[in-house]
Motif scaffolding. Structure first.
Motif, short mmCIF file in Angstrom:
data_model
loop_
_atom_site.label_atom_id
_atom_site.label_comp_id
_atom_site.label_asym_id
_atom_site.label_seq_id
_atom_site.Cartn_x
_atom_site.Cartn_y
_atom_site.Cartn_z
N PHE A 1 0.84 -1.20 0.00
CA PHE A 1 0.00 0.00 0.00
C PHE A 1 0.87 1.26 0.00
O PHE A 1 0.58 2.23 -0.67
CB PHE A 1 -0.93 0.02 1.22
CG PHE A 1 -1.84 1.20 1.23
CD1 PHE A 1 -2.95 1.24 0.42
CD2 PHE A 1 -1.54 2.32 2.02
CE1 PHE A 1 -3.77 2.35 0.39
CE2 PHE A 1 -2.36 3.43 2.00
CZ PHE A 1 -3.48 3.44 1.19
N GLN B 1 3.44 4.51 -10.91
CA GLN B 1 2.23 5.31 -11.09
C GLN B 1 1.74 5.24 -12.54
O GLN B 1 2.54 5.05 -13.45
CB GLN B 1 2.52 6.78 -10.77
CG GLN B 1 2.72 7.05 -9.29
CD GLN B 1 2.88 8.54 -9.02
OE1 GLN B 1 3.62 9.22 -9.72
NE2 GLN B 1 2.20 9.04 -8.01
N GLY C 1 -5.96 9.43 -7.25
CA GLY C 1 -6.27 10.83 -7.01
C GLY C 1 -6.64 11.51 -8.33
O GLY C 1 -6.05 11.22 -9.37
N SER D 1 -4.32 10.19 -11.34
CA SER D 1 -3.08 9.57 -10.89
C SER D 1 -3.38 8.35 -10.02
O SER D 1 -3.97 8.47 -8.95
CB SER D 1 -2.29 10.60 -10.08
OG SER D 1 -1.18 9.99 -9.49
N ARG E 1 -0.99 -0.06 -5.57
CA ARG E 1 -2.21 0.01 -4.76
C ARG E 1 -3.38 -0.64 -5.47
O ARG E 1 -4.25 -1.25 -4.87
CB ARG E 1 -2.56 1.45 -4.44
CG ARG E 1 -1.93 1.86 -3.17
CD ARG E 1 -2.46 3.16 -2.69
NE ARG E 1 -1.41 3.74 -1.86
CZ ARG E 1 -1.47 4.93 -1.31
NH1 ARG E 1 -2.54 5.67 -1.51
NH2 ARG E 1 -0.49 5.37 -0.57
P1 ATP Z 1 -1.10 9.21 0.37
O1 ATP Z 1 -1.99 10.32 0.89
O2 ATP Z 1 -1.64 7.84 0.59
O3 ATP Z 1 0.34 9.36 0.76
P2 ATP Z 1 -0.90 10.80 -1.95
O4 ATP Z 1 -2.18 11.56 -1.87
O5 ATP Z 1 0.37 11.43 -1.54
O6 ATP Z 1 -1.08 9.39 -1.20
P3 ATP Z 1 -0.63 11.11 -4.75
O7 ATP Z 1 0.54 11.99 -4.64
O8 ATP Z 1 -1.95 11.70 -5.11
O9 ATP Z 1 -0.77 10.24 -3.40
O10 ATP Z 1 -0.25 9.90 -5.73
C1 ATP Z 1 -1.18 9.33 -6.60
C2 ATP Z 1 -1.30 7.84 -6.37
O11 ATP Z 1 -0.02 7.21 -6.29
C3 ATP Z 1 -1.98 7.47 -5.07
O12 ATP Z 1 -3.38 7.49 -5.22
C4 ATP Z 1 -1.46 6.07 -4.83
O13 ATP Z 1 -2.23 5.11 -5.54
C5 ATP Z 1 -0.08 6.11 -5.42
N1 ATP Z 1 0.91 6.25 -4.35
C6 ATP Z 1 1.33 7.39 -3.75
N2 ATP Z 1 2.26 7.13 -2.84
C7 ATP Z 1 2.47 5.80 -2.85
C8 ATP Z 1 3.32 4.91 -2.14
N3 ATP Z 1 4.17 5.37 -1.24
N4 ATP Z 1 3.26 3.59 -2.43
C9 ATP Z 1 2.41 3.12 -3.34
N5 ATP Z 1 1.58 3.90 -4.05
C10 ATP Z 1 1.60 5.23 -3.82
#
Ligand code: ATP
Length: 512
Positions: free
Chosen positions: A258, A265, A333, A372, A377
């Protein structure tokens, strides 16, 4: 209970070659994972489903594959050097580190859970005559929890907006939030922590300059937007899609794939006329939800979660959340990023990045809608939904991965009933015909029952058994993973029969 299920999913992923801890023989590396022989197939299918839904189904969306390394000023311009931070807090007794915002979000979720429990209890008590809307408006315990939740929510949002770290700590203390490991409230101050990994390019220490591993793929799209627009003669609105690795030095990394430090991405940036962005934001919200729901996991397992604190670049943002065993969690997102990124790159690079619109005869900086989603995930949500333990008639149990057939690593297992009488040869011959069309696996070891179970455990939607009748009439037994029903099918019909059921095209058609 839900935790047990999650543990089982994690060990199933390892046992059946889906996901291994990175550097396993050295006891692993925190929050980094490797995908095994089945995992890589499932992951590739998820990527293909996304890529095709973007690039094949839309005339005006094209792909890109930009480098992980980029000019360091890009991250200054994008705001990541100054603001890509998470607030962290340590518990002095357990020495465990947490994200302060996540501790508070979990606390908010607890109030919601309490409300849901009251509702569930009442529903059971009142049966068919239960009026949920009325109940949540009048029940004193529900009202009390809703009041506490709303008050916390407001206080939290104010603290976040003001970037007030002392207040965030005070909220944690006032809410009585304890460390789940030590059970104490012995918290340190809250500090900001930048999530970008740094490294150096250049061979000598003197001449080397610091660069970053990209924390998102989006910036590679922004800095290439004019290259693509001009060479592809794209007209606004148009989109650029990219799949690639991203790196974040996550503070807390305890939930398997997760939250990883190296992940993948799938991002699409959609360039639109200024002023039309919120309309496109709504359209993309709908389209992305439809993409998820086409997998057939049930609409009740998804929800939108609109952001309270908008990122520095956004004027609207929402998450698509999926019900994991540990609660509803963000998988994707969708952000309306305004013209922030393009304007910043124009400013920092000193180069004009404007688009000339032949329809309006104007030059402008397009606004951007971003979708995104994390591949890993998404993979986890698919696994969580697919993993099923079943008790069969007669008391036998089986573990089956009910993967959507289009995503399954192996589509068809070809099994000779016995290892003699020419059955293996016949089975190999069938495999030779079908392997150009589907990912087929041949297996002859163990009883047929055991082989079915092994295929169930990796989510293979169909098995065919080659028996003595096959030699006589060229038919095989086709077994369905979910219903376990078997039917007799002529070999020459297999391809056309299965193609519609297991191809990504079948999924895409649901979207069109
Ligand atoms: P979170 O709040 O969980 O840290 P985020 O809002 O920072 O996520 P975004 O920057 O919007 O995440 O990134 C878009 C997508 O990338 C997320 O919806 C998630 O599916 C994926 N993602 C982000 N960070 C990670 C991670 N550390 N490991 C796996 N997937 C990730």
């Amino acid at each position: 209970m839900a935790e047990d299920v999650f543990k089982k999913i994690v060990s199933h992923c390892k046992e059946y070659g889906f996901v291994f801890p990175s550097s396993d023989i050295y006891d692993g590396l925190g929050a980094v994972y490797d995908y095994g022989q089945n995992g890589v197939e499932l992951k590739n299918n998820i990527k293909q489903y996304w890529w095709q839904s973007m690039v094949l189904l839309h005339d005006n969306i094209v792909g890109l594959d930009s480098a992980v390394f980029m000019h360091p000023t890009i991250w200054k311009a994008s705001g990541h050097v100054d603001a890509f931070n998470d607030p962290l807090i340590d518990n002095r007794d357990s020495k465990k580190r947490y994200r302060a915002d996540v501790l508070i979000e979990d606390q908010l979720a607890k109030y919601d859970e309490k409300i849901q429990k009251e509702v569930a209890k009442a529903r059971k008590r009142f049966g068919a005559s239960f009026d949920e809307a009325m109940f949540v408006q009048t029940n004193p315990r529900v009202l009390e929890n809703a009041k506490k939740r709303d008050a916390l929510h407001t206080r939290f949002k104010t603290a976040l907006d003001a970037n007030d770290l002392a207040e965030i700590r005070q909220i944690i203390l006032d809410e009585g939030i304890v460390c789940p490991i030590s059970g104490t409230r012995n918290w340190t101050d809250v500090r900001q922590f930048n999530l970008m990994f740094k490294t150096e390019v250049g061979s000598t220490a003197d001449g080397a300059s610091t660069i970053y591993l990209r924390p998102e793929t989006a910036q590679g799209i922004f800095v290439n937007y004019l290259n693509v627009q001009k060479t592809g003669r794209m007209k606004v609105p148009f989109g650029i899609a990219q799949i690639g690795k991203a790196f974040r030095n996550e503070i807390v990394a305890r939930q398997f794939i997760f939250r990883m430090r190296e992940f993948e991405q799938m991002e699409m940036q959609y360039f639109v006329r200024p002023g039309s962005e919120l309309e496109w934001f709504t359209k993309w919200k709908e389209q992305r939800m439809a993409w998820h729901q086409a997998l057939g996991f049930g609409s009740e397992n998804y929800r939108f979660h609109d952001h309270d604190k908008l990122a520095h670049y956004a004027n609207a943002a929402t998450d698509i959340e999926f019900r994991m065993p540990f609660g509803f969690k963000e998988v994707e997102g969708i952000h309306s990023r305004t013209d922030f990124d393009l304007s910043q790159h124009e400013k920092f690079s000193g180069k004009s990045i404007k688009y000339f619109d032949p329809e309006t005869n104007e030059s402008y900086t397009p606004y951007v809608i971003e979708t995104s989603i994390g591949v890993d995930r998404m993979f986890l949500s698919v696994m969580c939904h697919a993993y099923t333990e079943e008790t069969l008639e007669g008391g036998d149990t089986r573990t089956v991965l009910r993967l959507p057939a289009a995503l399954a690593p192996t589509k068809l297992a070809i099994l000779p009933l016995v290892r003699k009488d020419g059955l293996p040869e016949k089975a190999r011959e069938i495999q030779q015909q079908l392997k150009f069309h589907f990912n087929c696996k041949y297996e002859e070891k163990d009883t047929i029952g055991k082989r079915y179970r092994r295929q169930d455990a990796i989510g293979t939607p169909y098995c065919i058994t080659v028996d003595h009748d096959t030699l006589a009439d060229n038919t095989v037994t086709l077994r369905d993973r979910d219903t376990m029903e078997q039917q007799r099918v002529p070999v020459e019909q297999l391809q056309s029969l299965l193609e519609d059921k297991v191809s990504i095209t079948a999924l895409l058609k649901k979207l069109a």
